[in-house]
Design an enzyme around this catalytic site. Structure first.
Site, PDB file in Angstrom:
ATOM      1  N   ARG A  73      38.192 -30.550 -53.460  1.00  0.00           N
ATOM      2  CA  ARG A  73      38.123 -29.389 -52.562  1.00  0.00           C
ATOM      3  C   ARG A  73      37.327 -29.779 -51.328  1.00  0.00           C
ATOM      4  O   ARG A  73      36.113 -29.956 -51.389  1.00  0.00           O
ATOM      5  CB  ARG A  73      37.457 -28.197 -53.259  1.00  0.00           C
ATOM      6  CG  ARG A  73      37.327 -26.997 -52.323  1.00  0.00           C
ATOM      7  CD  ARG A  73      37.036 -25.707 -53.056  1.00  0.00           C
ATOM      8  NE  ARG A  73      35.706 -25.620 -53.613  1.00  0.00           N
ATOM      9  CZ  ARG A  73      35.199 -24.526 -54.188  1.00  0.00           C
ATOM     10  NH1 ARG A  73      35.963 -23.438 -54.304  1.00  0.00           N
ATOM     11  NH2 ARG A  73      33.991 -24.516 -54.680  1.00  0.00           N
ATOM     12  N   ASP A  87      43.589 -40.771 -48.418  1.00  0.00           N
ATOM     13  CA  ASP A  87      43.583 -42.230 -48.317  1.00  0.00           C
ATOM     14  C   ASP A  87      42.678 -42.893 -49.367  1.00  0.00           C
ATOM     15  O   ASP A  87      42.945 -44.014 -49.790  1.00  0.00           O
ATOM     16  CB  ASP A  87      43.188 -42.678 -46.900  1.00  0.00           C
ATOM     17  CG  ASP A  87      44.376 -42.617 -45.929  1.00  0.00           C
ATOM     18  OD1 ASP A  87      45.511 -42.339 -46.383  1.00  0.00           O
ATOM     19  OD2 ASP A  87      44.178 -42.862 -44.724  1.00  0.00           O
ATOM     20  N   ASP A 178      34.149 -15.444 -53.642  1.00  0.00           N
ATOM     21  CA  ASP A 178      34.452 -15.125 -52.238  1.00  0.00           C
ATOM     22  C   ASP A 178      35.283 -13.860 -52.130  1.00  0.00           C
ATOM     23  O   ASP A 178      35.111 -13.076 -51.185  1.00  0.00           O
ATOM     24  CB  ASP A 178      35.177 -16.297 -51.570  1.00  0.00           C
ATOM     25  CG  ASP A 178      34.193 -17.353 -51.089  1.00  0.00           C
ATOM     26  OD1 ASP A 178      33.278 -17.003 -50.324  1.00  0.00           O
ATOM     27  OD2 ASP A 178      34.337 -18.526 -51.487  1.00  0.00           O
TER      28      ASP A 178
HETATM   29  C1  3PY Z   1      35.043 -18.580 -55.578  1.00  0.00           C
HETATM   30  O1  3PY Z   1      34.820 -17.933 -56.620  1.00  0.00           O
HETATM   31  O2  3PY Z   1      34.858 -18.142 -54.445  1.00  0.00           O
HETATM   32  C2  3PY Z   1      35.556 -19.952 -55.684  1.00  0.00           C
HETATM   33  O3  3PY Z   1      35.800 -20.564 -54.703  1.00  0.00           O
HETATM   34  C3  3PY Z   1      35.801 -20.555 -57.006  1.00  0.00           C
HETATM   35  O4  3PY Z   1      35.272 -19.980 -58.033  1.00  0.00           O
HETATM   36 MG    MG Z   2      35.255 -19.640 -52.946  1.00  0.00          MG
END
Ligand code: 3PY
Ligand code: MG
Length: 259
Positions: A73, A87, A178
């Site tokens: 990520r 890469d 989020d």
């Molecule tokens: C979130 O909960 O915001 C994530 O990115 C993964 O749990």
């Molecule tokens: Mg998140």
């Protein structure tokens, strides 16, 4: 040398149930421990954890002999940064905070060579191509790249169907933390409105034919999310595992030592 195949992409396509863990410690040594622990997939987090391509590389190397599939990520959608992760050998990217179809389209283009995309060509310098050792790497690479978009804002939910319709988006993964913040419930991903939004999103993703994923640590809730259509989940993170085990051990001896 043969092109390394992306078994995670295949598993997502077949909606095989995949149990994963977030990896944020940034250590190749702990990566080896986690890679031998029985998870199907591991996410090397460089969004919230102190990781860069230079620290992700030895973690990919440490995980390579073992069975879990690895996703990375990145901290943002920067095509130059994604190029570096591809890469050094990452084949699956979990992109945070994907809010629009245009963003998803740009991510697809970042992961593909021209003419479909804009990924720069540098096989002789790239571990992904085994430094030009993989026959026809540039012609085979696009098919092995896997893009998982994170849906974790109100805007992402509103645009979910358009995001899922983007060719090259392989799966969508809900970020409850989020999403809760975006829905006005910062710190409360168990809020009924957030739960309902997650359930609805998982159903819509599964109905689209693409793989649905979510971060969920409660086993009963994980079963419920599987029933809603999730096929791959992340059930925890290494930092939390280490911290909880350390707190418990220290506390148990303090209690024993009490007069
Ligand atoms: C979130 O909960 O915001 C994530 O990115 C993964 O749990
Ligand atoms: Mg998140």
């Amino acid at each position: 040398m043969d092109m390394p195949r992306n078994a995670f992409k295949q598993s997502l396509r077949e909606k095989r149930r995949q149990i994963g863990l977030f990896v944020g410690l940034g250590s190749p040594y702990s990566m080896e421990i986690l890679a031998t622990a029985g998870f199907d997939w591991l996410l090397i987090d460089a969004e919230h954890s102190p990781n860069t391509p230079a620290s992700v590389l030895p973690q990919l190397q440490a995980a390579a002999p073992w069975s879990p599939q690895i996703a990375v990520r990145p901290v943002n959608h920067d095509a130059a940064l994604i190029k570096q992760y591809l890469d050094i050998g990452a084949q699956t990217v979990l992109a945070p905070l994907v809010d629009t179809a245009a963003e998803a389209q740009a991510l697809v283009r970042a992961m593909r060579y021209p003419p479909q995309g804009i990924r720069g060509v540098g096989g002789s310098l790239a571990r992904a191509a085994r430094w030009s050792g993989v026959m026809d790497y540039t012609r085979q690479a696009d098919a092995e790249m896997c893009l998982i978009v994170q849906i974790e804002t109100r805007q992402g939910l509103e645009n979910l169907d358009a995001i899922l319709a983007v060719e090259g988006v392989d799966a969508a993964f809900i970020g409850p933390a989020d999403l809760a913040a975006s829905l006005g419930h910062l710190g409360d991903s168990g809020h009924p409105e957030v739960r309902a939004a997650i359930e609805g999103a998982l159903r819509r993703i599964a109905a689209s034919g693409k793989a649905a994923g979510v971060f969920v640590t409660d086993p009963a809730l994980a079963r419920h999310y599987f029933a809603c259509g999730a096929s791959f989940v992340a059930v925890g993170g290494d930092t939390t595992l280490l911290r909880n085990a350390a707190l418990k051990l220290a506390a148990s001896f303090r209690e024993d030592a009490a007069p």
